[in-house]
Design a protein around this motif. Structure first.
Motif, PDB file in Angstrom:
ATOM      1  N   GLY A  24       0.954  -1.274  -0.121  1.00  0.00           N
ATOM      2  CA  GLY A  24      -0.206  -0.103   0.090  1.00  0.00           C
ATOM      3  C   GLY A  24       0.871   1.227   0.058  1.00  0.00           C
ATOM      4  O   GLY A  24       0.580   2.068  -0.544  1.00  0.00           O
ATOM      5  N   ALA A  25       1.782   1.242   0.892  1.00  0.00           N
ATOM      6  CA  ALA A  25       2.799   2.697   0.995  1.00  0.00           C
ATOM      7  C   ALA A  25       3.571   2.749  -0.462  1.00  0.00           C
ATOM      8  O   ALA A  25       3.689   3.617  -0.697  1.00  0.00           O
ATOM      9  CB  ALA A  25       3.638   2.326   1.916  1.00  0.00           C
ATOM     10  N   GLY A  26       4.031   1.507  -0.922  1.00  0.00           N
ATOM     11  CA  GLY A  26       4.687   1.553  -2.056  1.00  0.00           C
ATOM     12  C   GLY A  26       4.091   2.073  -3.305  1.00  0.00           C
ATOM     13  O   GLY A  26       4.483   3.037  -4.127  1.00  0.00           O
ATOM     14  N   THR A  74       9.267   6.056   4.933  1.00  0.00           N
ATOM     15  CA  THR A  74       9.474   4.677   4.397  1.00  0.00           C
ATOM     16  C   THR A  74       9.931   3.530   5.155  1.00  0.00           C
ATOM     17  O   THR A  74       9.758   2.485   4.784  1.00  0.00           O
ATOM     18  CB  THR A  74      10.316   4.814   3.117  1.00  0.00           C
ATOM     19  N   GLY A  75      11.124   4.188   6.057  1.00  0.00           N
ATOM     20  CA  GLY A  75      11.641   3.032   6.902  1.00  0.00           C
ATOM     21  C   GLY A  75      10.686   2.298   7.929  1.00  0.00           C
ATOM     22  O   GLY A  75      11.045   1.199   8.578  1.00  0.00           O
ATOM     23  N   LEU A  76       9.655   2.879   8.017  1.00  0.00           N
ATOM     24  CA  LEU A  76       8.515   2.247   9.084  1.00  0.00           C
ATOM     25  C   LEU A  76       7.852   1.068   8.305  1.00  0.00           C
ATOM     26  O   LEU A  76       7.566   0.168   9.032  1.00  0.00           O
ATOM     27  CB  LEU A  76       7.439   3.148   9.526  1.00  0.00           C
ATOM     28  N   THR A  85      15.503   5.175  -0.388  1.00  0.00           N
ATOM     29  CA  THR A  85      14.814   6.368  -0.302  1.00  0.00           C
ATOM     30  C   THR A  85      15.841   7.735  -0.365  1.00  0.00           C
ATOM     31  O   THR A  85      15.599   8.540  -1.269  1.00  0.00           O
ATOM     32  CB  THR A  85      13.913   6.611   0.667  1.00  0.00           C
ATOM     33  N   LEU A  86      17.006   7.493   0.290  1.00  0.00           N
ATOM     34  CA  LEU A  86      17.995   8.582   0.346  1.00  0.00           C
ATOM     35  C   LEU A  86      18.737   8.675  -0.900  1.00  0.00           C
ATOM     36  O   LEU A  86      19.037   9.939  -1.293  1.00  0.00           O
ATOM     37  CB  LEU A  86      18.733   8.276   1.559  1.00  0.00           C
ATOM     38  N   CYS A 118      10.265  -2.033  11.928  1.00  0.00           N
ATOM     39  CA  CYS A 118       9.227  -2.210  10.580  1.00  0.00           C
ATOM     40  C   CYS A 118       7.827  -2.833  10.851  1.00  0.00           C
ATOM     41  O   CYS A 118       7.754  -3.263  12.132  1.00  0.00           O
ATOM     42  CB  CYS A 118       9.874  -2.931   9.606  1.00  0.00           C
ATOM     43  N   VAL A 119       6.902  -2.790  10.180  1.00  0.00           N
ATOM     44  CA  VAL A 119       5.592  -3.164  10.564  1.00  0.00           C
ATOM     45  C   VAL A 119       5.374  -4.419  10.794  1.00  0.00           C
ATOM     46  O   VAL A 119       4.634  -4.896  11.759  1.00  0.00           O
ATOM     47  CB  VAL A 119       4.656  -2.736   9.350  1.00  0.00           C
ATOM     48  N   ALA A 120       6.250  -5.465  10.334  1.00  0.00           N
ATOM     49  CA  ALA A 120       6.384  -6.938  10.664  1.00  0.00           C
ATOM     50  C   ALA A 120       6.615  -7.191  12.154  1.00  0.00           C
ATOM     51  O   ALA A 120       6.135  -7.712  12.935  1.00  0.00           O
ATOM     52  CB  ALA A 120       7.261  -7.676   9.831  1.00  0.00           C
TER      53      ALA A 120
END
Length: 163
Positions: A24-26, A74-76, A85-86, A118-120
């Motif tokens: 979703g975020a991607g 994005t790191g979350l 991202t950087l 991270c979310v996992a």
């Protein structure tokens, strides 16, 4: 049939949460951010707007740029996405274009090491703590610790003339 703790055969609940969040975020970031970068106005993307709101809060830590904030967002989803991202946002400027000094870059790395996983991993923490409330308090504590320690290191380094 799925085993206990699995949503689909072979896919654990944390795996499903992580996969859904990353997907979703991607997709959201890719759609708006890619178009915005191509036009030269990344600030108008959804990720750019969120990063713009977050960046002033990160300034005392030494990395109050929109790019650094976007990388942390994005790191979350997955910590390894911070580097990519950087790299995308810095382009040919490199890290020197994002961080004002080596001390600011060090403060950023320290923050990344300490802020929530991270979310996992966050989903596993939620399951282990038996509830979203306890998990939220744990995540908020990690975030506060990351900000406090990073800010302390950056401000102390600046006072000592290291920045």
């Amino acid at each position: 049939a799925a085993a206990d703790g699995e949503t689909l055969p072979g896919v654990s609940r944390p795996g499903a949460v992580a996969g859904g969040a990353v997907l979703g975020a991607g997709l959201a970031a890719q759609q708006s951010f890619a178009k915005a970068c191509a036009c030269g106005n990344a600030e108008e993307s959804l990720l750019g707007q969120l990063a713009g709101l977050l960046s002033p809060l990160l300034a005392p830590c030494g990395f109050g740029s929109r790019e650094a904030a976007a990388a942390l967002i994005t790191g979350l989803m997955a910590k390894e996405s911070i580097v990519s991202t950087l790299a995308v946002l810095a382009g040919s400027r490199g890290a020197a274009g994002i961080f004002a000094s080596p001390l600011a870059a060090f403060s950023f790395l320290l923050f990344v090491l300490l802020y929530p996983p991270c979310v996992a991993a966050s989903q596993m923490i939620r399951e282990e703590l038996n509830g979203a409330g306890s998990a939220f308090r744990w995540e908020a504590g990690r975030l506060l610790a990351a900000w406090s320690i990073s800010m302390l290191v950056f401000q102390t380094g600046t006072l000592l003339g290291l920045g």
